[in-house]
Design a protein around this motif. Structure first.
Motif, short mmCIF file in Angstrom:
data_model
loop_
_atom_site.label_atom_id
_atom_site.label_comp_id
_atom_site.label_asym_id
_atom_site.label_seq_id
_atom_site.Cartn_x
_atom_site.Cartn_y
_atom_site.Cartn_z
N ILE A 144 -18.45 16.51 -36.82
CA ILE A 144 -19.86 16.65 -36.43
C ILE A 144 -20.30 15.30 -35.89
O ILE A 144 -20.34 14.32 -36.60
N GLY A 145 -20.60 15.27 -34.63
CA GLY A 145 -20.93 14.01 -34.00
C GLY A 145 -19.71 13.39 -33.38
O GLY A 145 -18.65 13.99 -33.43
N VAL B 92 -38.24 24.94 -33.63
CA VAL B 92 -38.43 23.91 -32.61
C VAL B 92 -39.88 23.45 -32.57
O VAL B 92 -40.16 22.29 -32.29
N GLN C 199 -21.58 13.02 -30.83
CA GLN C 199 -22.59 13.65 -29.97
C GLN C 199 -22.86 15.04 -30.50
O GLN C 199 -22.10 15.96 -30.23
N HIS C 200 -23.89 15.16 -31.25
CA HIS C 200 -24.23 16.43 -31.86
C HIS C 200 -25.74 16.47 -31.99
O HIS C 200 -26.37 15.47 -32.28
N PRO C 201 -26.35 17.62 -31.76
CA PRO C 201 -27.82 17.65 -31.73
C PRO C 201 -28.48 17.21 -33.03
O PRO C 201 -29.61 16.75 -33.01
N SER C 202 -27.81 17.36 -34.16
CA SER C 202 -28.54 17.12 -35.40
C SER C 202 -28.12 15.85 -36.11
O SER C 202 -28.52 15.63 -37.24
N GLU D 192 -26.57 23.24 -35.82
CA GLU D 192 -25.37 23.23 -36.67
C GLU D 192 -24.09 23.28 -35.83
O GLU D 192 -23.19 22.48 -36.01
N TYR E 160 -16.26 25.01 -33.30
CA TYR E 160 -17.65 25.44 -33.36
C TYR E 160 -17.77 26.88 -32.86
O TYR E 160 -18.48 27.69 -33.45
N LEU F 113 -36.63 20.89 -36.62
CA LEU F 113 -35.65 21.07 -35.53
C LEU F 113 -34.26 21.33 -36.10
O LEU F 113 -33.54 22.20 -35.63
N ASP F 114 -33.90 20.59 -37.13
CA ASP F 114 -32.58 20.75 -37.71
C ASP F 114 -32.43 22.10 -38.39
O ASP F 114 -31.32 22.62 -38.49
N LEU F 115 -33.54 22.63 -38.88
CA LEU F 115 -33.45 23.93 -39.52
C LEU F 115 -33.69 25.05 -38.52
O LEU F 115 -33.82 26.21 -38.91
N GLY F 116 -33.81 24.73 -37.26
CA GLY F 116 -33.89 25.78 -36.25
C GLY F 116 -35.29 26.12 -35.79
O GLY F 116 -35.45 26.97 -34.93
N VAL G 254 -26.64 20.03 -42.59
CA VAL G 254 -27.57 19.56 -41.57
C VAL G 254 -28.95 19.31 -42.19
O VAL G 254 -29.59 18.30 -41.91
N ILE H 154 -22.44 24.70 -44.44
CA ILE H 154 -22.54 23.75 -43.31
C ILE H 154 -23.96 23.67 -42.78
O ILE H 154 -24.42 22.61 -42.35
N GLY H 155 -24.68 24.77 -42.85
CA GLY H 155 -26.09 24.74 -42.43
C GLY H 155 -26.92 23.84 -43.32
O GLY H 155 -27.83 23.16 -42.85
N ASP H 156 -26.57 23.80 -44.60
CA ASP H 156 -27.32 22.93 -45.51
C ASP H 156 -26.94 21.48 -45.33
O ASP H 156 -27.75 20.60 -45.61
#
Lengths: 376, 151, 160, 359
Positions: free
Chosen positions: A22-23, A135, A25-28, D240, D157, A130-133, A361, A357-359
């Protein structure tokens, strides 16, 4: 003998594990954090942060800068609490010089620091959504943040990296619009925190996502050296403003908000409550800015006596310490920034073990990481 | 405990500690070889109970390295600094404290990365910021980067 | 879980969701709350007002006689943390025959500047100020190297 | 007043005058319908894209697209042109055949589903007797497209996103089916036109008491999940999984996923409008009164599209308000809440239908 070793055995990782990066470069990841995550289906087995993508060796740079100059570079560490970073550096120099900062400068510094904290927490709130979806919170948060940035711009001349502090006080006096605008902000922000609660805090999906995940026990919080809202959510009383007051914090009344459980939800709620406390601190000071000088007299070339000087402040993320080692010259011999994010990040592997994995973030969001502060 | 009491208590069980005069904190100087025993005692004795390490760093004094351990007790609200002198500048090494304070894990990796100080028995001693095969240790005073431009 | 609490959970959840939708619905119908501005239109419309302290770039004001206040003392160059200022001085012969240090070129590397305001703080004669210009993008990096003192400009009389 | 069905009939009469061969005639008509359908679907997804952006913008106190065309309405066209010119990258280690087929499967299934939808009185591509069954079965093929895309991309992903999507769609199919059955039980027919005609004296949502209302709410929730939109966008889950199953897609292949998403959105809302809100049937109360006649003056397709776009707006409203669920919560919601509720609900609906308790 007390058992302190919190080294639990990691979940066993094997060669065939599902490893994702993760990263950077990753949005969160909010910057260039790189997490190597071992997964079992959706469940996180192990998290390993890989750092250094934005390492600029600010500590080495500061060794060649004078005591007036090194302050500016720290704005680039935790860029969301740039003003508070500058304050910590100036406090270290002032401690070495033994100068007393004028009252007016102290109060203004404190107000600006709290404004910075508000702006930082507002941004964090937006990013949390944002991280939880969701916006939309991001844009609502930026509305308030822009207002604070406008106040900063008017007084300091810059929006983000203010560099408004010089050793001994401030660069300039406040702008005439500063007081009325700040009062307007207090009124507006109070109403908007209710909106925040309506949109996100009260939302059942959000509560389900954050409650009972990402536990950080009190012992672990202390051992991992966490500070700021992260530690306070676990019940560790560690507010520097309360225990080691600097500038004008000894003359204001505010609550140190402590949590009990230390889950993601608690870390969230504490930051929301802290925004209210910050507003009340500003409210107490804004009408009582004393008249007087804004800067104490210092020599043009500052030389500190030989020795070590450690100053600390409470940034939006926790305790920032500045260790100045002086050899008597005009530049620091060694500067060490004890950055709150570095310690908070080290706890991530402990927190995230066994979560989804969602948590993961969501936990990164509640740790409120600013990667340039981790890497320095 | 105030500063004087702290000094007395520490001297009672660890007579080799030398205290600095003045300074912001209680500064205990000790040789790097003994630092682990001192720090373990400071953490474990209920009278001290230094449970929170808020800063760990190293300073290169050219003739020697000094490890700085900034300790705080959240129960007693007292603070002190332990300075461990590492005389060997060519292969500096000290015992790890990452099993006492977990925060030391990352901080020691940082010191290893930027100063080249080895930590015995550290669980995961790798460079944290720089590349594994980066030449030299940037925060040492004798570090020279060929790409650095003097302004 | 009892049936009663099951049903009340369902209803309180739906209520919390609806209250969030009420807020977004409010903003959807109230376009006056929109905070974004149109750039660059807002410059023409006068909505974009930069405060006077805004740090856009270092400038050196010249008066109508093409005179500035810079004595060439190099305080700004010393105070600059990242070397974006370079001052080249020359020896100027005064009317009374004495030689005096004066400014030849005031080189400003905008590409390196962090707008920290330290040079303006350091200047003893207020020769330089922060300008309001913020649109610095150019196609050629060389254009970011600027010379602040105008050609044939002179030191203002009386400035020491 | 000329209705859409009359126009269609006139064209048919003209064409049958020109072309005498029966087979050729139907092939020609099919081609015409196909071209019109393709064009209008692209236009529809353009409009939905624009609508989504504007709805999002106004909810987020910003202005939204406003540079290209009047009020930014051509922005989406500009974006499509940009996507057309972009390189359609295929990752080296991917399964190239599956990778390139997946977007087409997505688009083709969605286009197939559009067939039995009734736009106006007598204006329908294919009034099959198994309309509802056809829609619910064919639309579930799209999960294969997503799984193919996720698997073939050779990206972790993507794989995670595809697996999530598979679990999600398989679960939510159940409650979407059960809520459709509620209406089928009430009307006693799977044919779309019958379902619409059965609502001539009032829409099912008004006639069917609370059970139909519950079925409607479940339908909206489950269909939001079915088409992978927030708060159920776990297959994409930007924060995610970066972009989930279409992480590796670019250019026109990516645009196809987008197209499929918007057409799917339209289809589920059209189904919801047809089954629960009366389709093209105007708002009627009771059998024969002045109010009903007044309502009849508004043409059927206006009713149909009005209802559909209302539902689309509601789903967009969800998206721009709620945070995303976690994967286990998503499945909990289906198996612990929606499915039991809809099973009890179907029982109630059946009782209502047997005893004729609906209005």
């Amino acid at each position: 003998m007390i058992e302190h070793n919190l080294l639990e055995p990691d979940m066993i990782t094997e060669d065939g594990d599902f490893v994702i990066n993760i990263g950077p470069q990753h949005p969160s990841t909010h910057g260039v954090l790189h997490l190597k995550v071992w997964l079992d289906g959706e469940t996180v087995k192990k998290v390993e942060p890989h750092l250094g993508y934005i390492h600029r060796s600010i500590e080495k740079m500061c060794e060649s800068l004078s005591y007036r100059q090194y302050i500016f570079s720290t704005s680039r560490m935790d860029y969301l609490s740039a003003h508070i970073n500058n304050q910590a550096c100036a406090l270290a120099v002032e401690m070495g010089l033994g100068v007393e900062v004028p009252d007016r400068a102290k109060v203004i510094r404190t107000i600006l620091a709290e404004l910075t904290r508000l702006a930082s927490h507002a941004l964090w709130w937006g990013c949390m959504g944002l991280d939880l979806g969701a916006v939309t919170p991001f844009f609502y948060a930026f509305r308030e943040r822009e207002f604070i940035n406008d106040i900063m711009e008017e007084t300091c001349g810059a929006r983000l990296t203010q560099n408004f502090i010089v050793p001994g006080g401030l660069m300039a006096d406040i702008h005439p619009n500063f007081v009325p605008k700040t009062k307007e902000l207090i009124k507006m922000f109070r109403a908007n925190i209710d909106e925040y609660n309506q949109l996100l805090t009260g939302n059942v999906i959000f509560q389900q996502r954050t409650q009972n995940v990402g536990f950080l026990s009190k012992e672990a919080a202390i051992s991992y050296g966490t500070s700021g809202p992260v530690a306070r959510a676990s019940g560790v009383s560690c507010d520097v403003r309360k225990h080691y007051p600097y500038d004008a914090y000894d003359r204001v009344q505010f609550k140190e908000i402590l949590g009990t459980t230390g889950d993601s939800w608690e870390r969230y709620v504490i930051r929301i409550d802290e925004m209210r406390e910050s507003l009340s601190i500003i409210e107490q000071l804004i009408d009582n800015i004393p008249e007087g000088d804004i800067v104490a007299k210092t020599k043009q070339v500052i030389k500190l006596p030989k020795g070590e000087f450690y100053s600390r402040v409470e940034t939006a993320r926790g305790e920032l310490g500045v260790l100045l080692v002086s050899d008597g010259g005009s530049t620091p011999y060694r500067v060490k920034f004890r950055s709150p994010n570095f310690s908070n990040l080290s706890a991530l592997g402990h927190i995230a073990k066994g979560s989804k994995i969602g948590d993961l973030v969501a936990m990164m969001a509640t740790l409120d990481l600013v990667i340039p502060d981790v890497d320095r | 405990m105030n500063a004087e009491e702290l000094k007395q208590e520490i001297l009672a069980f660890h007579p080799s500690v030398v205290f600095d005069e003045g300074g912001q904190f209680v500064n205990a100087n000790i040789d790097a070889a003994d630092v682990l025993t001192l720090l373990t005692e400071l953490r474990n004795r209920p009278a001290f109970d230094f449970d929170y390490m808020f800063c760990l760093t190293c300073v290169d004094y050219k003739t020697h390295f000094t490890m700085f351990y900034h300790l705080r007790s959240l129960t007693h609200r007292h603070e002190m600094v332990v300075k461990a002198k590492i005389a060997d500048v060519n292969a500096p090494a000290v015992d790890t404290v990452s099993h006492i304070w977990r925060t030391a894990d990352f901080m020691e990796r940082e010191v290893y990365d930027l100063f080249g100080v080895k930590f015995f028995r550290h669980p995961d001693l790798r460079r944290i910021f720089l590349d594994e095969n980066w030449p030299g240790y940037p925060l040492r005073k004798n570090y020279e980067d060929p790409n650095m431009i003097e302004l | 879980m009892g049936l009663g609490s099951y049903i009340s959970t369902v209803f309180s959840s739906v209520k919390s969701l609806l209250s969030g939708m009420k807020l977004t619905g409010y903003y959807f119908t109230h376009h006056k709350e929109i905070v974004t501005q149109q750039y660059p239109e807002n410059k023409r419309e006068g909505a974009l007002i930069l405060p006077e302290r805004f740090r856009g770039e270092v400038t050196m004001p010249h008066d109508e006689n093409n005179e500035h206040r810079c004595t060439g003392c190099q305080s700004c160059e010393l105070s600059c943390p990242n070397g974006s200022i370079k001052i080249i001085t020359k020896q100027e012969v005064q009317p009374d025959g004495k030689k005096k240090k004066a400014i030849d070129t005031w080189v400003y590397h905008l590409d390196m500047c962090t707008f920290c305001n330290l040079c303006i703080e350091a200047c003893p004669t207020q020769a330089i100020v922060m300008g309001q210009e913020f649109e610095h993008s150019v196609f050629d990096k060389k254009k970011l190297k600027k010379i602040l003192n105008k050609p044939d400009s002179k030191l203002k009389a009386g400035v020491e | 007043m000329i209705t859409l069905s009359e126009i269609a009939h006139n064209i048919h009469v003209k064409l049958s005058g020109a072309i005498t061969n029966e087979t050729l005639l139907s092939i020609t008509e099919m081609a015409i319908v196909g071209i019109i359908l393709l064009g209008s679907l692209v236009m529809l997804s353009f409009f939905l894209g624009y609508m989504e952006r504007k709805v999002a913008a106004f909810m987020q106190i910003r202005l939204g697209p406003n540079r290209v065309g009047p009020k930014g309405s051509l922005q989406i066209v500009a974006d499509t042109v940009k996507l057309l010119f972009k390189e359609g990258l295929t990752p080296n280690a991917s399964d190239k055949f599956l990778f390139n087929t997946a977007p087409y499967i997505m688009v083709i299934t969605t286009m197939l589903v559009i067939a039995p939808i009734a736009y106006s009185s007598g204006f329908q591509i294919w009034d099959t007797s198994i309309g509802v069954l056809y829609v619910s079965s064919v639309s579930s093929v799209s999960v294969i497209g997503i799984l193919m895309a996720g698997w073939s991309s050779n990206n972790k992903y993507s794989l995670l996103g595809a697996m999530r999507c598979g679990a999600q769609i398989v679960s939510y199919e159940l409650s979407i089916g059960l809520s459709l059955i509620a209406i089928v039980v009430l009307t006693g027919s799977l044919r779309m036109s019958d379902i619409v005609m059965s609502q001539a004296d009032g829409w099912w949502i008004f006639k069917g008491h609370i059970p139909v209302l519950i079925a409607f709410v479940i339908f909206i929730i489950a269909s939001t999940a079915e088409i992978n939109r927030a708060p159920f966008d776990l297959a994409e889950a930007e924060s995610e999984l970066t972009a989930g199953f279409h992480t590796e897609y670019s250019g026109m292949k990516f645009a196809m996923f987008l197209l499929a998403e918007y057409i799917n959105l339209f289809i589920v809302c059209a189904m919801g409008a047809t089954l629960f809100l009366g389709g093209w049937m105007p708002l009627h109360f009771g059998a024969d009164n002045a109010f009903n006649h007044a309502m009849d003056y508004i043409p059927g397709f206006v009713w149909f599209f009005g209802k559909t776009f209302f539902l689309i707006f509601v789903i967009m409203w969800f998206r721009w308000t709620f945070p995303r669920l976690r994967i286990d919560q998503l499945l909990n919601l289906e198996w612990k809440y929606l499915l039991p509720i809809s099973m009890i609900n179907i029982l109630l609906v059946t009782i209502i239908a047997i005893f004729g308790w609906h209005f």
